[in-house]
Design an enzyme around this catalytic site. Structure first.
Site, PDB file in Angstrom:
ATOM      1  N   LYS A   2       0.869  -1.186   0.000  1.00  0.00           N
ATOM      2  CA  LYS A   2       0.000   0.000   0.000  1.00  0.00           C
ATOM      3  C   LYS A   2       0.900   1.228   0.000  1.00  0.00           C
ATOM      4  O   LYS A   2       2.021   1.168   0.507  1.00  0.00           O
ATOM      5  CB  LYS A   2      -0.884   0.011   1.257  1.00  0.00           C
ATOM      6  CG  LYS A   2      -2.104   0.886   1.145  1.00  0.00           C
ATOM      7  CD  LYS A   2      -3.260   0.164   0.490  1.00  0.00           C
ATOM      8  CE  LYS A   2      -4.421   1.096   0.225  1.00  0.00           C
ATOM      9  NZ  LYS A   2      -5.608   0.388  -0.280  1.00  0.00           N
ATOM     10  N   ASP A  44      -6.943   4.425  -4.627  1.00  0.00           N
ATOM     11  CA  ASP A  44      -7.622   4.283  -3.325  1.00  0.00           C
ATOM     12  C   ASP A  44      -8.236   5.659  -3.055  1.00  0.00           C
ATOM     13  O   ASP A  44      -8.458   6.431  -4.013  1.00  0.00           O
ATOM     14  CB  ASP A  44      -6.615   3.861  -2.241  1.00  0.00           C
ATOM     15  CG  ASP A  44      -7.294   3.435  -0.936  1.00  0.00           C
ATOM     16  OD1 ASP A  44      -7.913   2.365  -0.907  1.00  0.00           O
ATOM     17  OD2 ASP A  44      -7.240   4.197   0.054  1.00  0.00           O
TER      18      ASP A  44
END
Ligand code: NDP
Length: 451
Positions: free
Chosen positions: A130, A170
């Site tokens: 991430k 995201d």
């Protein structure tokens, strides 16, 4: 103490807290997984002696870097960027990039940790990662966003690659930002490769990637309801958020005959007792995504609705609930309220939206409760399919992809049942998802020895 002596859950968590000071989100995510994994590992000596959970809970690496950019007024601005590469035991690191002022190393470590299990659950060969920055895209011009994305990629490019680490979008990172970053990657490396997912259809993107997370969360919800002989027809749904995941979850609920009562953003929530139908969802998509507006303006367009400033929607009675905004947006008290009001199923579209108190409340009430790592895996699953299409240099048809998404979501549901069936008709989906995801990664790690 010999290194192979077992520590108990409390001892393990004490160590995690000590090694990760001031990282509450990361500690919370590890605790939620460890609670189930310790029980599962009890009679599995090899996982203990090889310190598998301890190793998964220590990212392979955390890269942190400076991102300098110039705003429209000519000021030099400095942000921090990160890429957390948590674990690549079963495939290249994979996970989104988040641009939001609340981004910290703790938030990205929790997301990369969760992503490791989620990606394993999809059945596709993807490790967990991430990244992101504390950059706030709100109020910035398109040029400013472009310059920021280019500067971010100017550092990130050396850490990623189609077989190394493949980021996606995201919060705060959609198709436009992926375009700016891909353009810069291509310019620096002179390499047109599937290094990012969520790309535009003209340049290597996949059909249904945009819809996949929200749609997948609703498919998972349908799978859960089916275990009780029910479906979404005529059911009321409360949804938080009004971004990519929330609007597509709403869309699929409506398509399957349900009635969506709420949506929200960081300013509060709107309640529309008539139901938020496709036309209204389209209005929200245009208003929030393209015009960057606020959800409170919904009540001007649809006057029967009400706006509740600074509040979350969990007090509105409903049959099913889908938290689709952000982490820790549904607390213990909210979970109690949902259960008391007769909510029968919760499917998380966001990552870790329910705090530990809330998770325990849902488990205790034995309602159908799906953690994000299972129910929101549809997005990364279609990202995985985008990677396959890029490798093959071709594009699959929409119907093929829709079917693959449905199959993957029901495959994840089956894995949850396999490890989470508690008897008496109760499935602990949190436990099922944690164990199924952990086992796949852990067994791969065992094969590699001590690395
Ligand atoms: P978007 O940026 O499209 O939308 C985020 C939404 O959440 C916005 O409505 C935003 O409101 C709201 N929000 C953000 N922070 C808060 C807050 N602190 N309180 C209340 N509302 C808030 O992001 P996505 O829809 O893509 O992501 C939503 C969640 O889903 C995240 O947890 C993400 O990690 C998760 N997820 C996303 C995937 C994807 O494919 N996009 C895949 C898997 C998980 P505002 O406009 O006011 O900021």
């Amino acid at each position: 103490m010999a290194v192979t002596d077992h520590v108990d859950l409390n001892g393990f968590m004490e160590g995690v807290k000590k090694r990760n000071p001031h990282q509450p989100e990361f500690v919370q995510a590890v605790q939620e997984v460890a609670e189930d994994i310790f029980e599962f590992m009890e009679d599995k000596e090899e996982y203990h002696s090889q310190q598998i959970l301890r190793r998964i809970a220590e990212p392979d690496r955390v890269v942190s870097f400076r991102v300098c950019w110039e705003d429209d007024a000519g000021n030099i601005r400095v942000q921090r960027g990160w890429r957390v590469q948590n674990n690549n035991a079963i495939g290249p690191y994979k996970g989104g990039i988040r641009f939001h002022p609340s981004v910290t190393e703790s938030v990205l470590k929790f997301l990369a940790f969760e992503q490791t299990f989620k990606n394993a659950l999809t059945g596709l060969p993807m490790g967990g990662g991430k990244g992101g920055s504390n950059f706030n895209p709100k109020g910035k011009s398109v040029r400013e966003i472009m310059r920021f994305c280019q500067s971010f990629m100017t550092e990130l490019y050396r850490h990623i690659g189609a077989d190394i680490d493949v980021p996606a979008g995201d919060i705060g990172v959609g198709g436009r930002e992926i375009g700016f970053m891909f353009g810069q990657y291509k310019r620096i490396t002179n390499n047109f490769t599937g290094v990012l997912t969520g790309k535009g259809l003209e340049w290597g993107g996949s059909l249904i990637r945009t819809e996949a997370t929200g749609y997948g969360a609703v498919y998972f919800l349908e799978n859960m309801l089916a275990t009780k002989g029910e479906n979404l027809e005529g059911k009321t749904a409360v949804i938080s958020g009004s971004g990519n995941v929330a609007t597509h979850a709403a869309e699929k609920i409506v398509q399957l005959g349900g009635k969506v009562l709420t949506l929200s953003d960081s300013g509060g929530f709107i309640h529309d007792p008539d139901g938020i139908d496709q036309e209204k969802i389209d209005w929200v998509k245009t208003h929030k995504t393209h015009r960057r507006g606020r959800i409170e303006e919904y009540v001007e367009a649809f006057p029967k609705a009400t706006f509740h400033a600074g509040k979350t929607p969990w007090g509105v009675p409903c049959d099913v609930a889908l938290p689709c905004a952000t982490q820790n947006e549904l607390l213990g008290e909210d979970a109690k309220m949902l259960v008391a009001n007769g909510c029968r199923a919760v499917s998380e579209g966001a990552n870790m939206p329910t705090d530990l108190d809330g998770v325990h409340t849902f488990k205790h009430a034995r309602i159908l409760y799906a953690p994000g790592k299972a129910s929101n895996a549809g997005g990364v699953a279609v990202s995985g399919l985008e990677m396959s299409q890029n490798s093959e240099r071709r594009s699959w048809k929409e119907e093929e992809l829709q079917q693959m998404l449905k199959d993957i979501m029901s495959g994840i549901h089956n894995s949850c049942i396999r490890y989470g069936d508690q008897g008496g008709g109760y499935i602990d989906y949190v436990k099922g998802a944690n164990i199924a995801g952990f086992k796949k990664v852990a067994d791969a790690m065992l094969a590699f020895g001590v690395v």
